[in-house]
Design a protein around this motif. Structure first.
Motif, mmCIF file in Angstrom:
data_model
loop_
_atom_site.group_PDB
_atom_site.id
_atom_site.type_symbol
_atom_site.label_atom_id
_atom_site.label_comp_id
_atom_site.label_asym_id
_atom_site.label_seq_id
_atom_site.Cartn_x
_atom_site.Cartn_y
_atom_site.Cartn_z
ATOM 1 N N ILE A 172 0.864 -1.177 0.000
ATOM 2 C CA ILE A 172 0.000 0.000 0.000
ATOM 3 C C ILE A 172 0.899 1.226 0.000
ATOM 4 N N TRP A 173 1.188 1.710 -1.184
ATOM 5 C CA TRP A 173 2.132 2.820 -1.325
ATOM 6 C C TRP A 173 1.477 4.167 -1.062
ATOM 7 N N SER A 174 0.149 4.208 -0.985
ATOM 8 C CA SER A 174 -0.526 5.495 -0.816
ATOM 9 C C SER A 174 -0.922 5.782 0.633
ATOM 10 N N SER A 175 -0.499 4.930 1.574
ATOM 11 C CA SER A 175 -0.822 5.190 2.979
ATOM 12 C C SER A 175 0.019 6.352 3.509
ATOM 13 N N ASP A 176 -0.403 6.937 4.614
ATOM 14 C CA ASP A 176 0.358 8.038 5.227
ATOM 15 C C ASP A 176 1.773 7.599 5.581
#
Length: 104
Positions: A73-77
Motif C-alpha cells: 500500500i504505497w498510498s498510505s500516510d
C-alpha cells in the motif's frame, strides 16, 4: 528446478525485482535505453513524471500481490512519509520491495 519465490536468496529476490522494475520502466518510457538501478525516480534528474510514477507504483502493487501474495500500500500516510527515501532510485525501490516481501 528453479527456486520458488519463498526460497529465493535475498540477492536473487532483489535481482528479480530489479529486472521487473526495469522492464516496467522500459514499457512506460520506450524511448529511454539508459535506465539502470541508479536511475532516480524522484528529485533532480528524475526519469518519470508524476503520472508515470503512479503507473509504476500501481504495477508494483499488482506484481507484489500476484507474484508474492504481499499487499503493498504505497498510498498510505506511513508509506508517503518514507517514500522520498525508497524512491531515490530504481535500486532503492528494489531494496524496499525485497524488504517488504521478506517482512523486514
Amino acid at each position: 528446478m528453479t527456486q520458488s519465490h519463498n526460497q529465493q536468496t535475498p540477492d536473487d529476490l532483489r535481482q528479480s525485482l530489479l529486472r521487473f522494475l526495469l522492464e516496467e520502466l522500459q514499457d512506460i518510457l520506450p524511448d529511454r535505453d539508459d535506465l539502470t538501478e541508479e536511475s532516480p525516480l524522484i528529485g533532480k534528474n528524475q526519469v518519470l513524471k508524476s503520472a508515470a510514477l503512479v503507473t509504476l507504483l500501481v504495477a508494483v502493487e499488482d506484481y507484489l500481490e500476484e507474484e508474492h501474495d504481499v499487499e503493498f500500500i504505497w498510498s498510505s500516510d506511513a508509506a508517503m512519509s518514507q517514500m522520498r527515501s525508497w524512491l531515490r532510485s530504481v535500486g532503492h525501490l528494489a531494496d524496499h520491495l525485497a524488504n517488504t516481501i521478506r517482512g523486514v
